[in-house]
Structures are given as structure tokens and as C-alpha cells.
Design a protein around this motif. Sequence first.
Motif, PDB file in Angstrom:
ATOM      1  N   MET A   1       0.760  -1.017  -0.047  1.00  0.00           N
ATOM      2  CA  MET A   1      -0.081   0.010   0.051  1.00  0.00           C
ATOM      3  C   MET A   1       0.704   1.464  -0.134  1.00  0.00           C
ATOM      4  SD  MET A   1      -3.293  -0.880   2.266  1.00  0.00           S
ATOM      5  CE  MET A   1      -2.471  -1.587   3.691  1.00  0.00           C
ATOM      6  N   ARG A   2       2.138   1.420   0.809  1.00  0.00           N
ATOM      7  CA  ARG A   2       2.925   2.510   0.701  1.00  0.00           C
ATOM      8  C   ARG A   2       3.596   2.739  -0.737  1.00  0.00           C
ATOM      9  NH1 ARG A   2       4.868   0.101   5.649  1.00  0.00           N
ATOM     10  NH2 ARG A   2       4.255   1.094   7.516  1.00  0.00           N
ATOM     11  N   GLU A   3       3.808   1.425  -1.477  1.00  0.00           N
ATOM     12  CA  GLU A   3       4.240   1.714  -2.774  1.00  0.00           C
ATOM     13  C   GLU A   3       3.157   2.275  -3.612  1.00  0.00           C
ATOM     14  OE1 GLU A   3       6.146  -1.252  -6.348  1.00  0.00           O
ATOM     15  OE2 GLU A   3       5.573  -1.997  -4.312  1.00  0.00           O
ATOM     16  N   MET A   4       1.970   1.814  -3.518  1.00  0.00           N
ATOM     17  CA  MET A   4       0.937   2.263  -4.230  1.00  0.00           C
ATOM     18  C   MET A   4       0.502   3.658  -4.040  1.00  0.00           C
ATOM     19  SD  MET A   4      -1.341   1.432  -6.657  1.00  0.00           S
ATOM     20  CE  MET A   4      -1.773  -0.034  -6.665  1.00  0.00           C
ATOM     21  N   HIS A   5       0.825   3.904  -2.997  1.00  0.00           N
ATOM     22  CA  HIS A   5       0.395   5.573  -2.552  1.00  0.00           C
ATOM     23  C   HIS A   5       1.554   6.442  -2.967  1.00  0.00           C
ATOM     24  CE1 HIS A   5       1.276   8.923   0.694  1.00  0.00           C
ATOM     25  NE2 HIS A   5       0.071   9.093   0.080  1.00  0.00           N
ATOM     26  N   GLU A   6       2.725   5.957  -3.105  1.00  0.00           N
ATOM     27  CA  GLU A   6       3.955   6.802  -3.651  1.00  0.00           C
ATOM     28  C   GLU A   6       3.624   6.724  -5.356  1.00  0.00           C
ATOM     29  OE1 GLU A   6       6.524   8.236  -2.155  1.00  0.00           O
ATOM     30  OE2 GLU A   6       5.961   7.756  -0.515  1.00  0.00           O
ATOM     31  N   LEU A   7       3.154   5.885  -5.957  1.00  0.00           N
ATOM     32  CA  LEU A   7       2.984   5.873  -7.302  1.00  0.00           C
ATOM     33  C   LEU A   7       1.833   6.872  -7.894  1.00  0.00           C
ATOM     34  CD1 LEU A   7       3.921   2.191  -8.007  1.00  0.00           C
ATOM     35  CD2 LEU A   7       5.245   4.090  -8.631  1.00  0.00           C
ATOM     36  N   ARG A   8       0.827   6.747  -6.906  1.00  0.00           N
ATOM     37  CA  ARG A   8      -0.431   7.224  -7.350  1.00  0.00           C
ATOM     38  C   ARG A   8      -1.097   8.614  -6.658  1.00  0.00           C
ATOM     39  NH1 ARG A   8      -2.298   5.961 -11.848  1.00  0.00           N
ATOM     40  NH2 ARG A   8      -4.437   6.591 -11.103  1.00  0.00           N
ATOM     41  N   GLN A   9      -0.142   9.020  -5.690  1.00  0.00           N
ATOM     42  CA  GLN A   9      -0.821  10.301  -4.949  1.00  0.00           C
ATOM     43  C   GLN A   9      -1.042  11.663  -5.628  1.00  0.00           C
ATOM     44  OE1 GLN A   9       1.917  11.316  -1.641  1.00  0.00           O
ATOM     45  NE2 GLN A   9       3.637  10.879  -2.785  1.00  0.00           N
ATOM     46  N   SER A  10      -0.186  11.938  -6.731  1.00  0.00           N
ATOM     47  CA  SER A  10      -0.132  12.889  -7.325  1.00  0.00           C
ATOM     48  C   SER A  10      -1.030  12.592  -8.598  1.00  0.00           C
ATOM     49  CB  SER A  10       1.368  13.451  -7.740  1.00  0.00           C
ATOM     50  OG  SER A  10       1.921  12.366  -8.471  1.00  0.00           O
ATOM     51  N   GLU A  11      -1.715  11.656  -8.914  1.00  0.00           N
ATOM     52  CA  GLU A  11      -2.433  11.394 -10.129  1.00  0.00           C
ATOM     53  C   GLU A  11      -3.794  12.102  -9.806  1.00  0.00           C
ATOM     54  OE1 GLU A  11      -1.573  10.090 -12.921  1.00  0.00           O
ATOM     55  OE2 GLU A  11       0.365   9.587 -12.477  1.00  0.00           O
TER      56      GLU A  11
END
Length: 246
Positions: A203-213
Motif C-alpha cells: 500500500m505504501r508503494e501504491m501511495h507513492e506511485l499514485r498520490q499525485s495522479e
Amino acid sequence: MTTPEHQPNDPEPTRPTGSAAPRYQDRVYRSPAALVGGVLLLALIGWLGIDAVVTGEGRTPWLALATMLLLVPLVVAYTLRPAVYVNDDRLRVRNPFRVIELPWGQVASLRSGFSNEVFDESGTKYQLWALPVSLRARNKAVRAETRAAAQAARAARAGSGSEGSGSGAGSGARASAGRGGLGPGGVPSGPKRAESDRAMDEMREMHELRQSEEAAQGEVTVRWAYEIAGPAVVGAVLLAVLLGVG
């Protein structure tokens, strides 16, 4: 922990923004131990309660019905209900009495301590009931990682000492390393992690990838589970009245 099902190769549909429900499969995290415990508790409550309703006399059937009306929703809330749903746009946390939807753009951090928690940008904390922290599982993972590292070191020493002894010794060392769960060249295939810790890492990895989309922006929404709390409150009131008038 469950993993996402493979999606067809068709073009992905347009993803709605904001709080609209996505049209594609979520990755779901749940606690298998809680599911098993919940099913067993419900079976026990049903067995004892139905027996009291059928064979009881006087107020006993009513007391049994009130107790079941109180206990069944609580068991469902704390064992079968908790889940965490993850996709590219948001994190949806289903806790015993609330459902919280957090677009990745509103997630500030995901933290692990004695419990797993998510914080939104306002600093509000939400506990992830579906991902309980197991110190025993963490210690077991640490011991497994230590054993794998020690075996990798032994395999490396054995390989360097038998470079001139022919391919037979080298293949034996590689076979021994493979039995230890090591990757190519005697290197551990990866750090051992407890199930809940691996889920938090994902979930942390997904957050890093998607938080600015753009599709991952929106407002945090919280919905109370009245379908769970309502029957439990009714059962508690009915049980209190029956005990009070007795």
C-alpha cells in the motif's frame, strides 16, 4: 491475504474521479484467522441460541433471542466485516462500524506499530482492523530471514572454496543454496516479512506511485454501518428490558 484477480486484456474503462466507485477489481486484504474465528463463534452462538429458543421455558426463549440479536452483529462486525480494498485511485477501509474511503491524494502516511494505521492530510487516524499486527509473525519472519542470510553466507564460502574442485561440488553447493530459499548466486531472494507488513509495504508503494495522479484526488468520506450497529443496539435494549422486568 487475497491477491487481485487477473483482468482481461481489453482496454480499461474510463475511471471516474472523486468519490465515484471504480469499475475495476480491487485488491482485498483480510485476516484469515478472524474469518475462521468468526465463523466458529457464529456457529456456537447459533447452536446454543436456537437450542434455548426451542427447548427453553418462560422467558428463556426471549432472553436467547435478545442475546443472539446483540451478539451476532458484534461478531460479524469484529471478525467477518473488516477488510481493506485497494486500487489505483483510492484506499477503502471497512472497519467494524465505519467505511472510510481515502483517495491516494488525501493519504498522508501509512504507519505500522502495535497496530496498522492510515493518516489523512488533516492528521485524522484510521485503524486498519483487517490487518492486525502479529508480533509473533514478525519475530518468525526475522528468524527466517536470519537463517536465510546465514545459509547464503555458508553457500558463498563453500562455493569460493570449491572453485577448483570441479563442477560437481559447485552444483552441490548451488543445490544446497536452493533448498534454503535463496535466489541466483546464493543471494537471499528477498527479506522475509509478516503478512500484514507485506500488505502495508504494497500500500505504501501504491501511495507513492499514485498520490499525485488526477484520478486519485478527492475528499475523504466516512459512512457509519447502521446495518450493524442498529440490530446490536436493539438487542442490547431488549435484553436490558427483559432482565429489568425479571
